[in-house]
Every structure is written in structure tokens, then in C-alpha cells.
Design a protein around this motif. Structure first.
Motif, short mmCIF file in Angstrom:
data_model
loop_
_atom_site.label_atom_id
_atom_site.label_comp_id
_atom_site.label_asym_id
_atom_site.label_seq_id
_atom_site.Cartn_x
_atom_site.Cartn_y
_atom_site.Cartn_z
N SER A 40 50.77 -36.44 -26.65
CA SER A 40 49.46 -37.22 -26.22
C SER A 40 48.19 -36.51 -26.57
N PRO A 41 47.37 -37.50 -27.35
CA PRO A 41 46.12 -36.92 -27.86
C PRO A 41 45.08 -36.60 -26.75
N ASN A 42 45.53 -36.90 -25.32
CA ASN A 42 44.48 -36.68 -24.35
C ASN A 42 44.82 -35.12 -23.68
N ILE A 43 45.48 -34.58 -24.25
CA ILE A 43 45.74 -33.12 -23.95
C ILE A 43 44.80 -32.29 -25.04
N PHE A 44 43.74 -31.52 -24.40
CA PHE A 44 43.11 -30.65 -25.21
C PHE A 44 43.71 -29.38 -25.63
N ALA A 45 44.31 -28.70 -24.57
CA ALA A 45 45.12 -27.50 -24.74
C ALA A 45 45.89 -27.20 -23.59
N TRP A 46 46.81 -26.24 -23.76
CA TRP A 46 47.76 -25.78 -22.98
C TRP A 46 47.21 -24.37 -22.39
N GLU A 47 47.18 -24.27 -21.17
CA GLU A 47 46.75 -22.94 -20.60
C GLU A 47 47.86 -22.24 -19.75
N LEU A 48 48.25 -20.98 -20.29
CA LEU A 48 49.17 -20.35 -19.72
C LEU A 48 49.31 -19.84 -18.30
N MET A 49 48.06 -19.68 -17.63
CA MET A 49 47.85 -19.27 -16.42
C MET A 49 46.68 -19.08 -15.83
N ASN A 50 46.20 -19.57 -14.87
CA ASN A 50 44.85 -19.35 -14.20
C ASN A 50 44.72 -18.14 -13.69
N GLU A 51 43.62 -17.13 -14.40
CA GLU A 51 43.12 -15.96 -13.94
C GLU A 51 44.35 -14.89 -13.66
N ALA A 52 45.12 -14.80 -14.88
CA ALA A 52 46.17 -13.86 -14.74
C ALA A 52 45.79 -12.42 -14.50
N ARG A 53 46.13 -11.77 -13.51
CA ARG A 53 45.72 -10.36 -13.35
C ARG A 53 47.10 -9.42 -13.03
N CYS A 54 46.83 -8.19 -12.97
CA CYS A 54 48.09 -7.15 -12.71
C CYS A 54 48.30 -7.67 -10.99
N LEU A 55 47.29 -7.81 -10.16
CA LEU A 55 47.77 -7.97 -8.93
C LEU A 55 47.08 -9.39 -8.68
N GLY A 56 47.61 -9.85 -7.34
CA GLY A 56 47.52 -11.40 -7.02
C GLY A 56 47.13 -11.18 -5.45
N ASP A 57 47.74 -12.32 -4.78
CA ASP A 57 47.87 -12.11 -2.98
C ASP A 57 48.87 -10.95 -2.89
N LEU A 58 49.79 -10.54 -3.86
CA LEU A 58 50.84 -9.31 -3.69
C LEU A 58 50.10 -8.39 -4.57
N PRO A 59 50.18 -7.13 -4.04
CA PRO A 59 49.68 -5.96 -4.79
C PRO A 59 50.29 -5.97 -6.05
N GLY A 60 49.72 -5.06 -7.00
CA GLY A 60 50.32 -4.75 -8.31
C GLY A 60 51.25 -3.65 -8.17
N GLY A 61 51.88 -3.27 -9.46
CA GLY A 61 52.91 -2.22 -9.68
C GLY A 61 52.58 -1.36 -10.72
N PRO A 62 53.28 -0.43 -10.82
CA PRO A 62 52.94 0.79 -11.96
C PRO A 62 53.23 0.41 -13.33
N SER A 63 53.77 -1.01 -13.67
CA SER A 63 54.11 -1.34 -14.97
C SER A 63 52.97 -2.13 -15.56
#
Length: 429
Positions: free
Chosen positions: A195-218
Motif C-alpha cells: 500500500s502506498p498509503n503507508i508512510f512508515a512502519w514504527e517499531l514501538m511507541n516511546e520505547a523505554r527501559c521501564l513502562g508501567d512495570l519497573p525496569g530491570g538490570p539488563s
């Protein structure tokens, strides 16, 4: 054992070919596909400068009439690119309520594997959104999952596959989670890759080490966890689709070795946007072969609440302008385009004071500009009043408002973006 080792080696080589061999987008894409040339976007041989917008709620609308009305309002405002969610997932325990409320959902989780809903309450609604975008000459940035819990993001994968006690960042490292994510990505990419209607694929919205769950040591400053995940997933998407652009969807956090921070109550506070704690490294991430352009977001009202106080020499306006300049410089060093993909402040007075300065700064550095978020009026489903999920609702025909939405009847703010759209159009000749 020997036979097993040979099979394992072959499997490893195949996986390496799929996920580790970078392949840039084809330099001769089909007509209507956006590509890049250095730091510029290009569409059918011409520069493509744009004002876009965000609207996660468009696929959540239940009628084709309201979807079309929304796109018509966007086109009239000069919007050329829409960013929206390519995910909407629920737990099996929510299924009955979702069907009763007519909630759009694409995945149902009842075990360590999800079940796809490609029916009329599922991906057929996203089909309609993608098709309607083409009718109104608007391109779509489609996001595969969410860092946050809203509408079933990455933590559904963590909860169901990682199990109790898992930290947020196992999403980026757990082999079964990555395989499940890629299964969904493959479903979406294969559905729309022509589809030419797609501009781009986006891997994730606002990827961070932590989210609503806490982050870990890795996932800590310097670990490169997100960098390697971005690389792996971008290469995977490229193996499926040689033409469409790919981006991270990140907020643009930096990882600077030199301390950056501020003094508060007599204490030096290391700045989360610069110290790598978020997990991103904007400068390094943008060098990845199959990350075609950079994204970043601006929300200093939430990021620096302790500084945004009366009498402080900190201003939202000045901080945002500096943030824009830093990302423009970083993108220029790499020679790739960059989009101010989300930004927002609450309060009409704030918007009318701050948005013109931020937009002018982005225009001067050749950015794509995408405010959070578009507000539509005159929606008619369920009489114009409908609770969607969480606090999201249509009220008197107006689309959901989280305090950042801008509507046509807010003339001063609306004109900031429509006037910028005219500037971008003039540069696209």
C-alpha cells in the motif's frame, strides 16, 4: 547430537540472514511510496515536507462515516501524514465487554500466544482507515506496539510470556516474546506492504527501559538493550518489506557521558532525557542501517514539573526550542530526516504562546511536524457520545481530548498548524 548441532547451526544462519543483515530500502520504490534522500523525505521524485498529526482513536471509531469525516477534516487542515496505532489488544477476560461496547481489538490474549481478530470489529476497521487515508491523500505511520499499558502494549507480551515478576525490559530480550512480537509485525506488514498509503512502519511507541512495570538490570545506561532491539526489529521488518520506511517511535532521549542536569532544592538532579536511563541513545540509534529517520517527542510540562513553577527561570518554550535544535543537529550529523513526532502542553494559553515558537523552530530546521493530537468535531456514532475505553470518549460529537487535542473552533491554535502546512506545501514543489 551431531545432526542436532548441524540443524541448530543452519537455523542460526537463517535467523542471522533475516535479522542481522541490513538492507536499505529499495532506491526505486513503487509510485506513491515515500523515501528519503539525505536529510529530506521524497515522494515521487519531489521533496516531501509536511505537517502531520496523531490520532490513536481513528481505528476505534465504529462507523465508516465518522472515519471519513475525520479524514476530511484532516485534509482541510492541510494534514499530510497521520500517525496511529497498528495495535489494539485485550485479555480474554475483557472479550465479552469489548464485544458489548463495540471496542476495536486485533489481538486476544488467553495464554502464551495471542489470537488474531481480523474480522469486522478487528483488522477490517484498520483496513478501512488505511484505505480512507489514500482517498484523502494522507500517509500513515503505523505503530506496532506501545511501551505503555494503553490499548494492550508490550506488557501484555511480558505478562503472558515472561510471567509473574518479569520486568518491563524483558520485552526486548526474551526470545519467545520477540518471536511473538515478530509474528504480529509480520501479520501487519504483510497485510499492507503493497500500500502506498503507508508512510512508515514504527517499531514501538516511546520505547523505554521501564513502562508501567519497573525496569530491570539488563536495561541500564550504556547497556545498548534498546539499540540492539531496534536493530533486530528494523532488520526483520526490512526482510519483509523492501520499500516502506522504518523508524523507532522513540522520544529522542540522549545518552551523553558528560553529566547533564539541574539544581533543585540544593541538589544536582541528573537529567533523565540525557543520562541514558530511558534506554535510548538517539545519536547512536539513528545510525542504524534500517532506521530511516529519527523521531522525538516534547512534553516538558510533565518531564520537569518541579521546574515549571511561577518565578522559575525555566520555561517550557525555551526548553522545547533547545530540544528541537539538539535533534536537528543530531540528524544532520547522520544525514537522515527527523520528525517532531509528538508534542503537547495543556492549557489554551500555553498552546497559543508556545506552539508558534516550537513550530517555527522545527520549520526552520526542515522537520516534519506532528502535534499530539488532532481533534475532530461533528462525529455522529451513538449520537456523538460514547465511552470508548479508559477515560477516552466521544463527547457531543468531539473526539477524545486528553488536554492536548486541538479543534477547528480553537482558531488561534488551529491556525498555527494550518499556516505551517502551507509553508511545508510551498517547500514541496
Amino acid at each position: 547430537m551431531r545432526q542436532y548441532l548441524i540443524l541448530l547451526l543452519l537455523f542460526t544462519l537463517v535467523q542471522s540472514a533475516v535479522t542481522d543483515s541490513p538492507r536499505r530500502p529499495n532506491s526505486n520504490p513503487p509510485k506513491g511510496f515515500v523515501t528519503t534522500k539525505g536529510s529530506k523525505f521524497v515522494l515521487d521524485g519531489k521533496p516531501f515536507y509536511f505537517v502531520g498529526t496523531n490520532s490513536y482513536w481513528v481505528p476505534l471509531l465504529t462507523t465508516k462515516e465518522d472515519v471519513e469525516s475525520t479524514f476530511k477534516q484532516m485534509k482541510n487542515a492541510g494534514v499530510k501524514v497521520l500517525r496511529t496505532w497498528g495495535f489494539n489488544a485485550i485479555n480474554g477476560s475483557e472479550l465479552a465487554a469489548a464485544r458489548n461496547s463495540d471496542l476495536t481489538y486485533y489481538q486476544v490474549w488467553n495464554s502464551t500466544e495471542w489470537v488474531l481478530n481480523d474480522g469486522p470489529q478487528g483488522l477490517q476497521r484498520l483496513d478501512n482507515v488505511i484505505a480512507m487515508a489514500g482517498k484523502y491523500n494522507i500517509k500513515i505511520i503505523l505503530t506496532f506496539t506501545n511501551n505503555w499499558v494503553g490499548y494492550g502494549g508490550s506488557e501484555l507480551y511480558v505478562n503472558w510470556i515472561g510471567g509473574a515478576g518479569s520486568t518491563h525490559d524483558v520485552f526486548y530480550t526474551h526470545p519467545k516474546i520477540i518471536a511473538s512480537y515478530q509474528r504480529y509485525v509480520k501479520t501487519i506488514v504483510n497485510r499492507y506492504k503493497t500500500s502506498p498509503n503507508i508512510f512508515a512502519w514504527e517499531l514501538m511507541n516511546e520505547a523505554r527501559c521501564l513502562g508501567d512495570l519497573p525496569g530491570g538490570p539488563s536495561c541500564i545506561p550504556g547497556s545498548g538493550t534498546l539499540y540492539h532491539w531496534y536493530n533486530q526489529q528494523a532488520n526483520f521488518v526490512r526482510s519483509l518489506d523492501p520499500y516502506h520506511l522504518i523508524t523507532t517511535g522513540g522520544e529522542g532521549h540522549f545518552y551523553w557521558k558528560k553529566p547533564v542536569g539541574f539544581w533543585y532544592n540544593g541538589q544536582f538532579i541528573s537529567d533523565y532525557n540525557f543520562n541514558g536511563q530511558a534506554g535510548e541513545d538517539f545519536d547512536r540509534d539513528l545510525t542504524l542501517e534500517n532506521i530511516d529517520f529519527g523521531t522525538y517527542h516534547i512534553y516538558p510540562q510533565y518531564w520537569y514539573p518541579q521546574l515549571d513553577t511561577p518565578g522559575s527561570n525555566f520555561t517550557l518554550k525555551a526548553w522545547g526550542i533547545d530540544w528541537i535544535k539538539l535533534h536537528a543537529k543530531a540528524a544532520k550529523r547522520v544525514g537522515k530526516p527527523v520528525i517532531l513526532e509528538e508534542f503537547g502542553v495543556t492549557g489554551l494559553e500555553n498552546k497559543t504562546d508556545i506552539y508558534p515558537a516550537w513550530v517555527d523552530s522545527a520549520l526552520s530546521t526542515g522537520h516534519g511536524i506532528m502535534p499530539w493530537q488532532f481533534g475532530a468535531l461533528g462525529l455522529t456514532e451513538n449520537g456523538g457520545n460514547r465511552v470508548i475505553k479508559y477515560a477516552d470518549a466521544l463527547i457531543n460529537g468531539a473526539s477524545p481530548n486528553d488536554g492536548h487535542a486541538f479543534y477547528e473552533n480553537q482558531t488561534t491554535v488551529w491556525n498555527v498548524f494550518t499556516n505551517a502546512a502551507k509553508v511545508q506545501d510551498a517547500k514541496s514543489k
